[in-house]
Design an enzyme around this catalytic site. Structure first.
Site, PDB file in Angstrom:
ATOM      1  N   GLY A 129      -0.282   4.850  -1.206  1.00  0.00           N
ATOM      2  CA  GLY A 129      -1.360   5.563  -0.515  1.00  0.00           C
ATOM      3  C   GLY A 129      -0.849   6.696   0.357  1.00  0.00           C
ATOM      4  N   GLN A 130      -1.772   7.268   1.126  1.00  0.00           N
ATOM      5  CA  GLN A 130      -1.450   8.470   1.909  1.00  0.00           C
ATOM      6  C   GLN A 130      -0.340   8.218   2.930  1.00  0.00           C
ATOM      7  OE1 GLN A 130      -4.389   9.876   4.673  1.00  0.00           O
ATOM      8  NE2 GLN A 130      -3.497  11.910   4.804  1.00  0.00           N
ATOM      9  N   TYR A 168     -15.727   0.323   8.300  1.00  0.00           N
ATOM     10  CA  TYR A 168     -14.287   0.572   8.461  1.00  0.00           C
ATOM     11  C   TYR A 168     -13.885   0.343   9.918  1.00  0.00           C
ATOM     12  CZ  TYR A 168      -9.989   3.430   8.672  1.00  0.00           C
ATOM     13  OH  TYR A 168      -8.709   3.881   8.870  1.00  0.00           O
ATOM     14  N   LYS A 225     -11.445  -2.504  11.531  1.00  0.00           N
ATOM     15  CA  LYS A 225     -10.246  -2.156  12.317  1.00  0.00           C
ATOM     16  C   LYS A 225     -10.283  -2.852  13.686  1.00  0.00           C
ATOM     17  CE  LYS A 225      -7.881   0.298   9.454  1.00  0.00           C
ATOM     18  NZ  LYS A 225      -6.615  -0.244   8.947  1.00  0.00           N
ATOM     19  N   GLY A 252       0.854  -1.200   0.000  1.00  0.00           N
ATOM     20  CA  GLY A 252       0.000   0.000   0.000  1.00  0.00           C
ATOM     21  C   GLY A 252       0.879   1.235   0.000  1.00  0.00           C
ATOM     22  N   ASP A 254       2.350  -1.993  -4.392  1.00  0.00           N
ATOM     23  CA  ASP A 254       0.965  -1.496  -4.463  1.00  0.00           C
ATOM     24  C   ASP A 254       0.359  -1.997  -5.763  1.00  0.00           C
ATOM     25  OD1 ASP A 254      -1.433   0.175  -4.349  1.00  0.00           O
ATOM     26  OD2 ASP A 254      -0.322   1.400  -2.912  1.00  0.00           O
ATOM     27  N   ASP A 262      -0.953  -7.149  -5.613  1.00  0.00           N
ATOM     28  CA  ASP A 262      -2.306  -7.148  -5.050  1.00  0.00           C
ATOM     29  C   ASP A 262      -2.247  -8.022  -3.803  1.00  0.00           C
ATOM     30  OD1 ASP A 262      -4.906  -7.426  -4.345  1.00  0.00           O
ATOM     31  OD2 ASP A 262      -5.602  -8.204  -6.280  1.00  0.00           O
TER      32      ASP A 262
END
Ligand code: SER
Length: 310
Positions: free
Chosen positions: A11-12, A142, A146, A8, A34, A52
């Site tokens: 991402g951010q 979400y 988590k 990932g 990613d 993936d």
């Protein structure tokens, strides 16, 4: 020297964490992975592999081929997008973690990092200084993913003696990547309007207080947590983590100090209910005690950094 895989990485969090880890360990020791390619800075200073994480076999092959010993898994569908696609959010958020935990177990990975969130708290958790251990009744898929993920991390630690570490990030503010479907994203988008002289239409009401943190602090917290001696880690689900809390009105006021003509308009949408279900502020005393956590950036510092870097 560790051999790190960041999943990932485009991402951010992944983008800035990969850059920080490469500064520390050297580009070749940190493999960025990613499904999509990322920031230019990410592609230029170390290896990138298309991956993936839902494809467990390929994940295992890559871990073996690159002799990985540390994994950071940062793949997730965030709160607001998750409410649009609940099944897909659950599938992505849970299966990515289960695949990484299992590959990590089989391949004897030394350390795994996985992020949790303030979204594990629901409307019945204390609003102010929300403690580490309290009611956990999340209202979003979400948050549910988590919370379940935290329990899986704890399970793999106690059942297989694996070193898995996690943080409950607050809303993260950063300039390198655009927001990606979260409820705290307004605190990033607002700067993109302010920096280009445009008014900003905020999807949360003016008094919606939420816990927030600058990305530099979040990246440092992640690295400090991973560096801490294992004997200091008393929380094996996920640590509360805090820096500051503010409302859109307070943030807009601080921006106006630097951009006096800046205008904000309020038009709350369905994300308001998500924000209202989360705490206003977080008690992170466990992180402070166990591995000396301390945030550096305040709201004023964030505004200065964001306006100069966008
Ligand atoms: N920033 C996330 C979101 O808004 C919360 O962890 O979904």
């Amino acid at each position: 020297m560790p051999k790190i895989l960041v999943i990932g990485a485009s991402g951010q969090i992944g983008t800035e964490l990969t850059i920080a880890l490469r500064k520390r360990h050297g580009g070749d020791h940190v493999i960025a992975a990613d499904v999509k390619s990322g920031h230019l800075q990410l592609n230029n200073n170390g290896p990138f592999i298309p991956l993936d994480v839902l494809d467990c076999e390929t994940l295992q092959v890559q871990v073996r081929n690159h002799r990985i010993d540390t994994i950071y898994l940062l793949v997730a569908m965030l709160s607001a997008n998750g409410e649009q696609h609940p099944q897909k959010a659950w599938q992505l958020n849970m299966q990515s973690l289960l695949n990484v935990l299992e590959v990590a177990r089989v391949e004897n990975i030394k350390q795994v990092f996985w992020p949790s969130s303030i979204a594990v708290f629901g409307p019945d958790a204390p609003k102010e200084h929300c403690p580490q251990n309290t009611e956990l009744n999340p209202s979003t898929v979400y948050g549910i993913s988590k919370l379940a993920g935290e329990q899986w991390c704890k399970y793999y630690h106690s059942r297989y003696d694996m070193d898995i570490r996690s943080l409950r990030y607050p809303g993260l503010i950063s300039s390198k990547t655009l927001p990606g479907g979260g409820t705290t994203d307004y605190a990033i988008s607002i700067f993109h309007s302010a920096a280009f002289g445009k008014p900003y239409t905020c999807f949360l009401g003016p008094d919606t207080k939420l816990p927030m943190m600058y990305m530099d602090d979040a990246v440092r917290a992640t690295i400090e947590l991973m560096d801490a001696p294992a004997k200091n880690i008393t929380v094996r689900s996920s640590y509360n983590l805090a820096a500051m809390s503010f409302t859109p009105d307070e943030l807009a006021g601080e921006i106006k100090e630097q951009v006096p003509e800046f205008e904000i308009i309020y038009s709350p949408d369905q994300r308001q209910a998500i924000a209202d279900s989360w705490p206003d502020s977080i008690d992170d005393s466990c992180a402070r005690q166990d591995w000396n956590w301390e945030a550096k950036f305040c709201m004023k510092g964030i505004v200065e950094e964001m306006l100069s870097s966008i």
